[in-house]
Enzyme design. Structure first.
Site, mmCIF file in Angstrom:
data_model
loop_
_atom_site.group_PDB
_atom_site.id
_atom_site.type_symbol
_atom_site.label_atom_id
_atom_site.label_comp_id
_atom_site.label_asym_id
_atom_site.label_seq_id
_atom_site.Cartn_x
_atom_site.Cartn_y
_atom_site.Cartn_z
ATOM 1 N NE ARG A 69 -4.749 42.740 -3.470
ATOM 2 C CZ ARG A 69 -4.929 43.470 -2.857
ATOM 3 N NH1 ARG A 69 -5.723 44.035 -2.433
ATOM 4 N NH2 ARG A 69 -4.363 44.227 -3.442
ATOM 5 C CG HIS A 128 -1.475 47.704 0.518
ATOM 6 N ND1 HIS A 128 -2.404 46.873 0.063
ATOM 7 C CD2 HIS A 128 -1.901 48.962 1.147
ATOM 8 C CE1 HIS A 128 -3.513 46.908 0.846
ATOM 9 N NE2 HIS A 128 -3.574 48.847 1.240
ATOM 10 C CD GLU A 142 -6.549 51.030 -3.484
ATOM 11 O OE1 GLU A 142 -6.396 51.721 -2.683
ATOM 12 O OE2 GLU A 142 -7.868 49.980 -3.544
ATOM 13 C CG ASN A 163 -8.472 46.523 -4.724
ATOM 14 O OD1 ASN A 163 -8.487 45.594 -4.745
ATOM 15 N ND2 ASN A 163 -7.667 47.224 -4.326
ATOM 16 C CE1 TYR A 212 -12.998 48.716 0.328
ATOM 17 C CE2 TYR A 212 -12.137 49.090 -1.635
ATOM 18 C CZ TYR A 212 -12.277 48.663 -0.793
ATOM 19 O OH TYR A 212 -11.128 47.688 0.230
ATOM 20 C CD GLU A 218 -7.995 46.440 -1.194
ATOM 21 O OE1 GLU A 218 -8.455 47.414 -0.790
ATOM 22 O OE2 GLU A 218 -6.841 46.850 -1.483
HETATM 23 O O1 IFM Z 1 -8.129 49.971 3.690
HETATM 24 C C1 IFM Z 1 -8.090 50.520 2.461
HETATM 25 C C2 IFM Z 1 -6.256 49.620 1.620
HETATM 26 O O2 IFM Z 1 -5.583 49.499 2.091
HETATM 27 C C3 IFM Z 1 -6.557 49.621 0.023
HETATM 28 N N1 IFM Z 1 -8.014 50.010 -0.795
HETATM 29 C C4 IFM Z 1 -8.787 50.412 0.157
HETATM 30 C C5 IFM Z 1 -9.009 50.619 1.604
HETATM 31 C C6 IFM Z 1 -10.268 50.734 2.783
HETATM 32 O O3 IFM Z 1 -10.150 52.052 2.596
#
Ligand code: IFM
Length: 464
Positions: free
Chosen positions: A87, A131, A176, A305, A307, A371
């Site tokens: 990706r 992006h 995002e 995505n 985290y 992600e």
């Molecule tokens: O590095 C970023 C990415 O560009 C977008 N999502 C979160 C990642 C980590 O912060």
């Protein structure tokens, strides 16, 4: 001893079917460098990096991982990991300098070559169209708060689509949009660094409109079927306690973080509670007739995505429910768990929670993890290896969380690790390393970390 053995059991037996897509992800500005080559013009990030204090250490993406010049080597690296897909994002100011007018053949040629290189290596290219590198000229004309930017995005998307649609199956519009709108126009910690609430609300709407316009245009012009999608960053927003104030804060956080994107995308309406909240402060999404039909254009895959998850309180540390501007307090309280180098809590169980919730609230929408990963302060050992136990464990526990969600019915069809390479981490510059491959920024040498080898071995084991 096999250095990856410690992490093997957690995902050895889980159910990832043969068609599950395994991949790695990057983005243009974070790795390409070559910002002034072959006709590329500045993006908002080139400008923002020059603002004193905006980016840690005064870093910028001028060189980054020099991927623009090392693309074949990097594709070989991806192939060595045994993944199915890569990706990457296309830099708008490389393909359409200034954000208007015809394509720049030299800029498009880079992605054309990359797609060929990937296909030759047996790797499926997953294209993200945006992006975050908006051409600076479009920001000067109003940026995402201006309606015209949505139309400019659809035009640009078609330049990419026309060139690549014969060989690329999967096109994702935006990465995002919360970050583009909220961090870029409300909080000001991302480019273009504005702090204007109404501008941020307009940006949300025009990003979504751009997604819908581009999706419609691409589908209308396709010469064979494609998979279209959008990627959202999402966490979980749980109330810090059962108090009414905390529950309301969690509602607001979830509304502004997740539902204002997914409700219009899936159901063609903004959430009524958030519309009412905005009206209370005299703000509104700038919706025109027909916009919500465009925004809710069907698409095939939602990129997720993830985290970390958060809790929210409706009071500040002094117990006040409203801030100095009279706005309700929505205070993030991070779960009490170990943290990554970003100071983000490690919350794999919230990953399962999110995926199951998406399946429940937005059924019928296939999910792909576009992600997931973590920054840690890696150390290069004397023998040149990088034994990143923390990152390896993060990936193992989060993959197990995906398996749990699948077992509970969530239709998750793929997983892309963020990120292939250490890279330019936006306002944190090069200080935070998310790569599963270490990059020595002095020599540009790439060294797969233990986590990369673990991922490679895990994919092989699951498929064996
Ligand atoms: O590095 C970023 C990415 O560009 C977008 N999502 C979160 C990642 C980590 O912060």
């Amino acid at each position: 001893m096999n250095p990856t053995a410690r992490f093997a059991p957690s995902v050895a037996e889980v159910d990832f079917p043969p068609a599950f897509t395994w991949g790695v992800a990057t983005s243009s500005y974070q790795i390409e460098g070559a910002v002034a080559e072959d006709g590329r013009t500045p993006s908002i990030w080139d400008t923002f990096c020059r603002v004193p204090g905006a980016v840690a250490n005064g870093d910028n993406g001028d060189v980054a991982c020099d991927h623009y010049h090392r693309m074949p080597e990097d594709v070989a690296l991806i192939k060595s990991l045994g993944v199915d897909a890569y990706r990457f994002s296309v830099a708008w100011p490389r393909v359409q300098p200034g954000g208007r007018g015809p394509a720049n053949p030299a800029g498009l040629a880079f992605y054309d070559r990359m797609v060929d290189e990937l296909l030759t290596a047996g790797i499926d290219p997953w294209v993200t169209l945006y992006h975050w590198d908006l051409p600076q000229e479009l920001e000067d004309a109003g940026g995402w708060p201006a309606r015209d930017t949505a139309y400019r995005f659809a035009d640009y998307s078609m330049l990419v689509f026309d060139k690549l649609q014969d060989r690329v199956d999967t096109f994702s519009t935006l990465n995002e949009p919360w970050c583009s709108a909220w961090l870029g126009y409300q909080v000001g910690v991302h480019a273009p660094g504005r702090r204007d609430h109404d501008a941020a609300i307009s940006a949300v709407h025009h990003l979504l409109l751009g997604h819908g316009l581009a999706t419609q245009a691409m589908r209308a012009a396709e010469t064979r079927p494609h998979t279209y999608g959008i990627t959202l960053n999402m966490g979980t927003a749980d109330p810090a306690s059962d108090s009414a104030a905390d529950r309301d804060a969690a509602r607001r956080a979830d509304g502004m973080g997740t539902r204002i994107y997914l409700d219009p995308l899936r159901y063609g309406r903004y959430p009524a509670d958030i519309v009412a909240d905005l009206a209370q402060r005299g703000s509104a999404f700038p919706v025109q007739d027909g916009d919500l039909e465009i925004i809710s254009t069907p698409f095939e895959v939602l990129g997720v995505n993830f985290y970390f998850g958060q809790n929210f309180a409706g009071t500040d540390e002094q117990g006040r429910t409203h801030d100095e501007n009279g706005e309700p307090v929505v205070r993030s309280i991070l779960p009490d768990t170990p943290r990554t180098a970003m100071d983000w809590p490690i919350t794999p169980e919230r990953f399962t929670q999110l995926l199951v919730r998406l399946h429940r609230d937005y059924p019928g929408l296939p999910l792909v993890i576009t992600e997931n990963g973590a920054a840690f302060a890696d150390e290069v050992a004397a023998d040149g290896t990088v034994r990143d136990d923390d990152r390896t464990e993060y990936l193992a526990t989060h993959l197990a969380a995906v398996a749990d969600a699948r077992a509970q019915g969530a239709d998750v069809r793929g997983y892309f690790a963020w990120s292939l390479l250490d890279n330019f981490e936006w306002a944190y510059g090069y200080a935070k390393r998310f790569g599963i491959v270490h990059v020595d920024y002095d020599t540009q040498q790439r060294t797969p970390k233990q986590s990369a080898l673990w991922l490679r071995d895990t994919i092989a084991r699951i498929r064996s």
